[in-house]
Design an enzyme around this catalytic site. Structure first.
Site, mmCIF file in Angstrom:
data_model
loop_
_atom_site.group_PDB
_atom_site.id
_atom_site.type_symbol
_atom_site.label_atom_id
_atom_site.label_comp_id
_atom_site.label_asym_id
_atom_site.label_seq_id
_atom_site.Cartn_x
_atom_site.Cartn_y
_atom_site.Cartn_z
ATOM 1 C CG HIS A 194 168.501 38.624 81.651
ATOM 2 N ND1 HIS A 194 168.547 39.554 80.635
ATOM 3 C CD2 HIS A 194 167.248 38.725 82.170
ATOM 4 C CE1 HIS A 194 167.391 40.179 80.536
ATOM 5 N NE2 HIS A 194 166.576 39.687 81.466
ATOM 6 C CG HIS B 219 171.969 45.768 77.569
ATOM 7 N ND1 HIS B 219 171.234 46.757 78.193
ATOM 8 C CD2 HIS B 219 171.063 44.853 77.125
ATOM 9 C CE1 HIS B 219 169.951 46.443 78.123
ATOM 10 N NE2 HIS B 219 169.815 45.295 77.468
ATOM 11 C CB SER C 239 169.114 43.822 81.053
ATOM 12 O OG SER C 239 169.130 42.785 80.102
ATOM 13 C CB CYS D 4 168.919 39.359 77.139
ATOM 14 S SG CYS D 4 169.472 40.990 76.649
ATOM 15 C CE LYS E 75 171.540 40.436 80.524
ATOM 16 N NZ LYS E 75 171.234 41.243 79.344
ATOM 17 C CE LYS F 56 168.151 43.476 72.870
ATOM 18 N NZ LYS F 56 168.678 44.103 74.088
ATOM 19 N NE ARG G 67 172.334 37.323 78.481
ATOM 20 C CZ ARG G 67 173.538 37.905 78.523
ATOM 21 N NH1 ARG G 67 174.496 37.385 79.280
ATOM 22 N NH2 ARG G 67 173.764 39.006 77.841
ATOM 23 C CG ASP H 146 173.726 42.231 77.068
ATOM 24 O OD1 ASP H 146 173.026 42.362 76.054
ATOM 25 O OD2 ASP H 146 173.246 42.013 78.185
ATOM 26 C CG ASP H 147 172.201 44.408 73.506
ATOM 27 O OD1 ASP H 147 171.846 43.220 73.503
ATOM 28 O OD2 ASP H 147 171.486 45.329 73.943
ATOM 29 C CG ASP I 296 173.363 39.074 74.384
ATOM 30 O OD1 ASP I 296 173.909 39.932 73.642
ATOM 31 O OD2 ASP I 296 172.517 39.377 75.243
ATOM 32 C CG ASN I 297 171.088 40.158 71.577
ATOM 33 O OD1 ASN I 297 170.644 39.691 72.617
ATOM 34 N ND2 ASN I 297 171.397 41.448 71.474
#
Length: 474
Positions: free
Chosen positions: A131, A221, A154, A76, A129, A294, A80, A36-37, A273-274
């Site tokens: 989300h 994240h 998150s 996010c 996660k 992001k 996904r 994540d991130d 994810d980004n």
């Protein structure tokens, strides 16, 4: 002489006595590890100068490194949704990041990778996660997953958010096991370890069945958390410690596969994810040499590190520069497993031939980069990346925050179409639109075609193919 002839005949018979029946390719186990991130550079083999990632580096040596792999969107929930359904997120009505207690989520009429594989006998699990909607109807056990352990959104959506009070009013962060809340989190230091242990147990338990394991790490994240075993280990500070623990987790997963004789028959995909949340400064990742991060359709927002390992069928130690996107994973897994593609239209395409080296041509004529609900911001066309006029967030050269506190973004506006040759200018520093009018004309035709299908609110053009997001009616 007769003895020599007899020896030759014996050798000939030995060579051809093995059955000539074609090799049967049994469906592989599938593992997707989704961080994540995480920034493009935040792995050793992608150029990190100060974060050690020996397990991921070895995974790249034993598999393939994809240099031009994109998340489905730069935030996010949308990202996904694109990964799990093979659709551009705006096709299925998802944008941004769902907040707690949202009345919306991934529509259960969509088919996830888990549902697709469960239909052909796979065991399915997600740890980490989710989300994609925290109402029970949208949660993992109703989206094809047999097992779920993790958080519903998150990890910063909790009462300890730095802007709790002035902006947010978050409830306690729940930890789920399937449909039951088993804890509320006040400290997340053990979460990466717990997710890893659950994943290893899932592998052991299902070693005699084909399985799909989706490991969706809440880290890196913010807020950043790491266990004591990695605290203070990195030259990059706390952020580097977190990545080192994720790398350890990858090592545990790969070791479990070997210990259970599943190594050859399992495809493992690692990506994020980004891009990095740059305004968090020393608690954010690094997208270098890419532009921005992001929340933008620029390269740093969606181009992600991606490593794939499948010893049985993917030749090792190769670097692939062909553009690909997370929406392509579902149809490629369908090809590998013999699963039936979803009945609903999807956007992804089978890219197996690219992974194996059979093709160096993109499966798509172009990739489309939507953001801010349904604004078409950019298009990747071969080596070219074109942007329509739009606003995007930036730090404009300022440093981000420190110790987990962000600074405010500024907003810049692209006033006219911009074009970049990514084969020469990965950092998007030189706009070459004026020198390539024929390229612009071609890409604009593709953009107009996609606008007819998915729309573009920048142009006040409503798409005709967008499907509705899931909604709680009562």
């Amino acid at each position: 002489m007769n003895n020599i002839l007899l020896l030759v005949l014996a050798l000939f018979n030995a060579m051809f006595s093995v059955s000539q029946e074609p090799e049967v390719n049994t469906p592989p186990n599938v593992i997707i590890i989704f961080t994540d991130d995480q920034g493009y550079q935040d792995i050793g083999c992608f150029g990190s100068p100060d974060i050690k990632t020996p397990h991921l580096d070895k995974m790249a040596q034993e598999g393939i490194k994809l240099t031009d792999f994109y998340a489905a969107q730069a935030v996010c929930s949308a990202s996904r949704a694109g990964l799990l359904t093979g659709c551009y997120p705006n096709r299925i009505g998802i944008h941004g990041a769902f907040m707690p207690n949202s009345r919306h989520g991934l529509n259960t009429s969509e088919t996830t990778i888990a549902e697709m594989l469960k239909a052909i006998g796979y065991k399915t699990g997600v740890f980490g996660k989710w989300h994609l909607g925290d109402n029970q109807m949208f949660m993992p056990n109703n989206q094809g997953f047999d097992e779920y352990f993790g958080i519903p959104y998150s990890n910063d959506m909790w009462p300890f958010h730095p802007q709790q009070g002035p902006i947010f009013d978050f409830d306690p962060l729940p930890l789920f096991e399937n449909e039951t809340i088993i804890d509320t989190l006040t400290n997340q230091s053990s979460l990466t370890t717990q997710i890893t242990e659950r994943s290893v147990d899932f592998i052991k338990k299902n070693k005699d069945h084909p399985f799909f394991l989706y490991i969706a790490h809440p880290q890196p994240h913010v807020p950043l958390f790491v266990s004591d075993k990695f605290k203070g280990k990195s030259e990059r500070g706390l952020y580097g410690d977190v990545i080192m623990e994720i790398d350890w987790s990858v090592g545990q997963i790969l070791a479990a596969l070997k210990e259970n004789n599943l190594d050859e028959d399992t495809i493992v995909i690692f990506t994020s994810d980004n891009g990095p949340w740059l305004n968090y400064g020393d608690h954010a990742g690094c997208a270098y040499p890419l532009r921005e991060g992001k929340g933008t359709a620029l390269e740093g927002g969606q181009r992600e590190p991606c490593i794939i390992r499948y010893p049985k069928r993917i030749k090792p130690n190769r670097v692939i520069n062909v553009p690909m996107m997370a929406i392509d994973i579902l149809p490629t897994i369908a090809e590998l497993t013999g699963a039936k593609l979803p009945d609903n239209k999807i956007d992804g395409k089978n890219i197996w031939d690219i992974w194996t080296g059979g093709s160096t041509i993109s499966a798509h004529e172009a990739y489309y980069f939507y953001y801010h609900v349904n604004e078409l911001h950019g298009i990747r066309y071969g080596k070219w990346k074109m942007y329509y006029p739009h606003k995007y967030r930036t730090l404009n050269g300022r440093k981000g925050g420190t110790n987990g506190l962000p600074v405010e973004y500024e907003y810049n506006t692209m006033e006219q179409i911009e074009l970049y040759d990514l084969s020469k200018d990965i950092s998007e520093t030189k706009d070459v639109a004026s020198e390539n009018p024929e390229v612009i004309a071609k890409i604009k035709l593709l953009g107009d075609k996609m606008r007819l299908e998915l729309g573009d609110s920048l142009k006040n053009q409503k798409g005709v193919g967008t499907r509705p997001v899931g909604k709680v009616e009562n």
